[in-house]
Write a protein that holds these residues in place. Structure first.
Motif, PDB file in Angstrom:
ATOM      1  N   MET A 139      -2.754   6.452   8.450  1.00  9.90           N
ATOM      2  CA  MET A 139      -2.404   6.045   9.812  1.00  9.90           C
ATOM      3  C   MET A 139      -2.095   7.277  10.653  1.00  9.90           C
ATOM      4  N   THR A 140      -2.761   7.367  11.795  1.00 10.64           N
ATOM      5  CA  THR A 140      -2.556   8.485  12.716  1.00 10.64           C
ATOM      6  C   THR A 140      -2.095   7.940  14.062  1.00 10.64           C
ATOM      7  N   TYR A 141      -0.973   8.474  14.531  1.00 13.56           N
ATOM      8  CA  TYR A 141      -0.412   8.052  15.822  1.00 13.56           C
ATOM      9  C   TYR A 141      -0.725   9.122  16.864  1.00 13.56           C
ATOM     10  N   PHE A 142      -1.247   8.675  18.007  1.00 12.46           N
ATOM     11  CA  PHE A 142      -1.597   9.592  19.089  1.00 12.46           C
ATOM     12  C   PHE A 142      -0.489   9.613  20.142  1.00 12.46           C
TER      13      PHE A 142
ATOM     14  N   LEU B  70      -4.678   5.034  14.876  1.00 12.10           N
ATOM     15  CA  LEU B  70      -5.919   4.960  14.111  1.00 12.10           C
ATOM     16  C   LEU B  70      -5.518   4.588  12.689  1.00 12.10           C
ATOM     17  N   MET B  71      -5.972   3.414  12.224  1.00 16.17           N
ATOM     18  CA  MET B  71      -5.618   2.942  10.890  1.00 16.17           C
ATOM     19  C   MET B  71      -6.880   2.824  10.047  1.00 16.17           C
TER      20      MET B  71
ATOM     21  N   SER C 210       0.834  -1.200   0.000  1.00 13.17           N
ATOM     22  CA  SER C 210       0.000   0.000   0.000  1.00 13.17           C
ATOM     23  C   SER C 210       0.868   1.250   0.000  1.00 13.17           C
ATOM     24  N   VAL C 211       0.223   2.369  -0.246  1.00 12.24           N
ATOM     25  CA  VAL C 211       0.826   3.677  -0.017  1.00 12.24           C
ATOM     26  C   VAL C 211       0.217   4.214   1.270  1.00 12.24           C
ATOM     27  N   ASP C 212       1.074   4.514   2.251  1.00  9.71           N
ATOM     28  CA  ASP C 212       0.605   4.940   3.569  1.00  9.71           C
ATOM     29  C   ASP C 212       0.836   6.430   3.777  1.00  9.71           C
ATOM     30  N   ILE C 213      -0.159   7.076   4.334  1.00  7.37           N
ATOM     31  CA  ILE C 213      -0.031   8.481   4.740  1.00  7.37           C
ATOM     32  C   ILE C 213       0.022   8.494   6.263  1.00  7.37           C
ATOM     33  N   LEU C 214       1.160   8.912   6.822  1.00  9.14           N
ATOM     34  CA  LEU C 214       1.393   8.839   8.257  1.00  9.14           C
ATOM     35  C   LEU C 214       1.409  10.225   8.881  1.00  9.14           C
ATOM     36  N   SER C 215       0.828  10.334  10.055  1.00  9.96           N
ATOM     37  CA  SER C 215       0.922  11.576  10.816  1.00  9.96           C
ATOM     38  C   SER C 215       0.936  11.242  12.296  1.00  9.96           C
TER      39      SER C 215
ATOM     40  N   CYS D 139       1.072  19.434  12.133  1.00 14.86           N
ATOM     41  CA  CYS D 139       2.035  18.403  12.527  1.00 14.86           C
ATOM     42  C   CYS D 139       2.734  17.757  11.340  1.00 14.86           C
ATOM     43  N   GLY D 140       2.264  18.037  10.131  1.00 20.49           N
ATOM     44  CA  GLY D 140       2.894  17.447   8.957  1.00 20.49           C
ATOM     45  C   GLY D 140       2.510  15.993   8.767  1.00 20.49           C
ATOM     46  N   SER D 141       2.718  15.491   7.561  1.00 21.64           N
ATOM     47  CA  SER D 141       2.429  14.103   7.227  1.00 21.64           C
ATOM     48  C   SER D 141       3.580  13.533   6.413  1.00 21.64           C
ATOM     49  N   GLU D 142       3.619  12.220   6.324  1.00 20.07           N
ATOM     50  CA  GLU D 142       4.686  11.532   5.604  1.00 20.07           C
ATOM     51  C   GLU D 142       4.086  10.471   4.702  1.00 20.07           C
ATOM     52  N   LEU D 143       4.605  10.363   3.492  1.00 17.77           N
ATOM     53  CA  LEU D 143       4.140   9.366   2.523  1.00 17.77           C
ATOM     54  C   LEU D 143       5.171   8.239   2.471  1.00 17.77           C
TER      55      LEU D 143
END
Length: 299
Positions: free
Chosen positions: A106-109, A115-116, A13-18, A39-43
């Protein structure tokens, strides 16, 4: 004799992470308020096949032979070209016409919760007998000691896709490759079924790896162990090892560490504990799984 290899079957997959730095984010969301954070995101490339492959190449000299699929779109080309740029083989990554590549958000708290958001049964997966036959020709050049099968591949598997998975298991077992199932997704019992269902779908496998929360729903453990996470993990690893050969149980140990129990033929042979703060949660289970396979001499 061919070079040592591991067949890796799963999704790409292509993941968008924050990562959200503010601790009261969940509280504000629960109150029904909008949350705007700079907070920005990462691909990044993701998916069960890639996360395991990353861990495998980082810790061993074993060649990963990835069997997966992407769409005929720009994200799919990004995935294939990036994997190829790392020097890894891409012949097993099938491009499916008319289908989009899987995307995951995907969001990391702050307290390491995740949260995926990703497609489950609708996600793109390998399902072609022609694809499998072509892949097996590639496998002939190597010595695949282990076959790592992501449980995502079983989610919604029926008809041709299920037959391909069964054929793959049989082909790899015939080559002496140990077939190990990773018990994902996290709601495995709801989305795939009980362990008896796994046996029915795949036939004989040589090991399972799963998180404690998942396995608590699949295997009963004595009530006396309910308050002791480490002892429960070891007990379940022994139960799984007795049933399949290799049993691996992973779990968070409080908020700061993550543990893994490894059992062979019903006996615990390895216990590992690692700080979450040092490396973060992404790919942590896969990194430990490679350690488990190595300890069990499956790699």
């Amino acid at each position: 004799m061919g070079k040592a290899a591991c067949v890796v079957v799963g999704d790409l997959s292509v993941d968008i992470l924050s990562s959200l730095p503010e601790p009261d984010v969940l509280t504000r969301l629960a109150e029904g308020r909008d949350v705007n954070i700079d907070c920005g995101s990462e691909l990044r490339i993701g998916g069960s096949a890639w996360l395991f492959t990353e861990s495998l190449t980082a810790q061993t000299e074993v060649v990963p032979l990835v069997l997966s699929a992407v769409g005929d779109d720009l994200p799919g080309e990004f995935v294939r070209s990036h994997i190829g740029s790392t020097g890894l083989l891409t012949e097993g990554i099938h491009r499916v016409e008319g289908r989009p590549t899987t995307t995951c958000v995907m969001t990391y708290f702050p307290d390491k919760q995740r949260l995926m958001v990703y497609p489950g049964r609708s996600g793109l997966r390998m399902s072609s007998e022609d694809h499998l036959r072509s892949f097996l020709q590639l496998v002939e050049r190597y010595e695949p000691a282990c076959t790592w099968l992501s449980g995502h591949s079983l989610n919604g598997a029926e008809g041709d896709r299920l037959q391909v998975l069964r054929s793959l298991r049989g082909e790899m077992a015939a080559r002496g490759s140990k077939v190990v199932l990773d018990l994902v997704p996290h709601r495995f019992r709801d989305l795939v079924g009980e362990l008896a269902k796994v046996d029915e779908l795949l036939g004989r496998i040589d090991g399972v790896v799963g998180e404690l929360d998942t396995l608590d729903e699949l295997v009963d453990s004595p009530g006396r162990l309910r308050g002791n996470t480490a002892d429960r993990m070891k007990y379940l690893a022994e139960e799984l090892g007795g049933r399949y050969g290799l049993g691996v149980v992973q779990s968070r140990l409080g908020t700061d560490s993550y543990g893994q129990a490894v059992a062979l033929d019903g006996t615990v042979v390895d216990w590992h504990e690692e700080s979450i703060a040092e490396r973060g949660m992404r790919g942590l289970g896969d990194r430990l799984a490679v350690k488990a396979l190595t300890a069990a001499k499956y790699l």
